[in-house]
Design an enzyme around this catalytic site. Structure first.
Site, mmCIF file in Angstrom:
data_model
loop_
_atom_site.group_PDB
_atom_site.id
_atom_site.type_symbol
_atom_site.label_atom_id
_atom_site.label_comp_id
_atom_site.label_asym_id
_atom_site.label_seq_id
_atom_site.Cartn_x
_atom_site.Cartn_y
_atom_site.Cartn_z
ATOM 1 N N HIS A 1 -5.962 -1.136 7.127
ATOM 2 C CA HIS A 1 -5.377 0.062 7.711
ATOM 3 C C HIS A 1 -6.411 1.183 7.758
ATOM 4 O O HIS A 1 -7.501 1.078 7.176
ATOM 5 C CB HIS A 1 -4.160 0.529 6.907
ATOM 6 C CG HIS A 1 -2.939 -0.311 7.104
ATOM 7 N ND1 HIS A 1 -2.748 -1.507 6.452
ATOM 8 C CD2 HIS A 1 -1.841 -0.133 7.900
ATOM 9 C CE1 HIS A 1 -1.593 -2.030 6.821
ATOM 10 N NE2 HIS A 1 -1.018 -1.222 7.691
ATOM 11 N N GLY B 1 3.034 -1.853 2.588
ATOM 12 C CA GLY B 1 4.396 -2.340 2.448
ATOM 13 C C GLY B 1 4.633 -3.610 3.240
ATOM 14 O O GLY B 1 5.379 -4.500 2.814
ATOM 15 N N GLY C 1 5.945 15.185 11.581
ATOM 16 C CA GLY C 1 4.958 14.256 11.031
ATOM 17 C C GLY C 1 4.432 13.335 12.128
ATOM 18 O O GLY C 1 4.943 13.300 13.251
ATOM 19 N N THR D 1 6.984 4.039 3.674
ATOM 20 C CA THR D 1 6.263 3.072 2.861
ATOM 21 C C THR D 1 5.870 3.691 1.521
ATOM 22 O O THR D 1 5.945 4.901 1.321
ATOM 23 C CB THR D 1 4.998 2.578 3.579
ATOM 24 O OG1 THR D 1 4.104 3.691 3.811
ATOM 25 C CG2 THR D 1 5.344 1.941 4.915
ATOM 26 N N MET E 1 4.537 10.039 12.449
ATOM 27 C CA MET E 1 5.557 9.102 12.914
ATOM 28 C C MET E 1 6.789 9.834 13.425
ATOM 29 O O MET E 1 7.430 9.392 14.386
ATOM 30 C CB MET E 1 5.951 8.143 11.785
ATOM 31 C CG MET E 1 5.032 6.949 11.617
ATOM 32 S SD MET E 1 4.834 5.971 13.134
ATOM 33 C CE MET E 1 6.532 5.566 13.535
ATOM 34 N N LYS F 1 -4.564 6.014 4.783
ATOM 35 C CA LYS F 1 -3.386 5.393 4.168
ATOM 36 C C LYS F 1 -3.494 5.497 2.650
ATOM 37 O O LYS F 1 -4.552 5.197 2.068
ATOM 38 C CB LYS F 1 -3.261 3.930 4.605
ATOM 39 C CG LYS F 1 -1.965 3.274 4.136
ATOM 40 C CD LYS F 1 -1.743 1.944 4.819
ATOM 41 C CE LYS F 1 -0.477 1.250 4.343
ATOM 42 N NZ LYS F 1 0.738 2.050 4.618
ATOM 43 N N PRO G 1 9.751 -1.450 5.774
ATOM 44 C CA PRO G 1 8.442 -0.789 5.796
ATOM 45 C C PRO G 1 7.689 -1.003 7.101
ATOM 46 O O PRO G 1 6.753 -0.269 7.399
ATOM 47 C CB PRO G 1 7.705 -1.450 4.618
ATOM 48 C CG PRO G 1 8.784 -1.928 3.711
ATOM 49 C CD PRO G 1 9.898 -2.349 4.629
#
Length: 270
Positions: free
Chosen positions: A155, A165, A12, A100, A14, A159, A123
């Site tokens: 953001h 969060g 992913g 989150t 992240m 998102k 988060p």
């Protein structure tokens, strides 16, 4: 000693950054990296996925392989995070998550699992944001009810949860500073003829657009003056670095439900 860290969701956005952060961190090593069963990235070199040179460690879809690490990091999706956390609790493996969009019930489920393992849930894992959380709580306590509190966040356009969060966390910090229940004072959105603002409310404004990583501003508006404090993220690597810091901190801790405030030693400063 070197901390052996496992990473869930290593392919992913992240997850790749966390793999990179682990590989590059002093005192840490990548023990395992997982992807979903059937993923095209299954069996790929985890270093290559993270944009690094090959490191000789291939991705797996076996939970046990990841949970054999000293500690695991999870930045996936809420349902997957709960599955991974439950498996970690069963295995006795410390668990760190920055996922989150968890519901209140899912957060309570995480907290229940922390009775068996050290579990760090935040988060937002950046050092700056957690300093902001501590500051917001203190300012809210110092200023009191005559000052209105509004939280604005922006953001990127992909998102999926709103407010963020982190914004919710800032609202909880402000409510805690005032000695109020967040659920009683939070106004997550406004629309139509709302009437005058009710004293003591904590309002939220959400913006989405472009590739903004994350911007948060807390406004304290009082009679004839206003205080604004905020944070802008310049890169997602700050969250990955924070997660690695949290993972190394969690190893050897007693079972419990921890946040980055605990990791950074800010809990007693509020």
């Amino acid at each position: 000693m070197t901390t052996q860290i496992g990473v869930f969701g290593a392919n992913g956005r992240m997850g790749r950054m966390i793999v990179k952060a682990v590989v590059e961190a002093d005192g840490a090593a990548l023990a395992a990296a997982s992807v979903r069963a059937g993923s095209a990235d299954l069996g790929a070199d985890a270093g290559t996925l993270a944009g690094l040179l090959p490191i000789g460690l291939r991705t797996t879809d076996q939970l046990d392989a990841v949970l054999a690490s000293d500690v695991v990091i999870d930045f996936t999706l809420p349902d997957a995070t709960l599955v991974h956390a439950a498996a970690a609790a069963e295995a006795g493996t410390p668990f760190v998550t920055g996922t989150t969009g968890l519901s209140d019930q899912q957060e309570r489920s995480l907290e229940a699992l922390s009775a068996r393992i050290p579990l760090v849930y935040a988060p937002n894992m950046s050092v700056g944001v957690n300093l902001l959380l501590a500051l917001v709580e203190r300012v809210a306590a110092a200023l009191g009810d005559p000052w209105d509190i509004e939280i604005m966040e922006m953001h990127h356009n992909r998102k999926v949860d709103a407010p963020s969060g982190t914004a919710i966390g800032l609202g909880r910090a402000a409510a805690k500073g005032r000695g109020r229940s967040f659920e009683d004072v939070a106004v997550l959105s406004r629309e139509g003829h709302t009437g005058a603002r009710i004293p003591g409310q904590i309002g939220f404004a959400t913006m989405r657009g472009g590739d903004v990583i994350g911007e948060h501003t807390v406004v304290f508006a009082g009679p004839a003056e206003r205080i604004e404090i905020g944070h802008r993220a310049g890169g997602r690597h700050i969250f990955a670095n924070g997660a690695v810091t949290a993972a190394r901190w969690a190893v050897g801790r007693e079972a419990g439900f921890y946040t980055m405030m605990d990791v950074l030693g800010l809990q007693d400063s509020c």
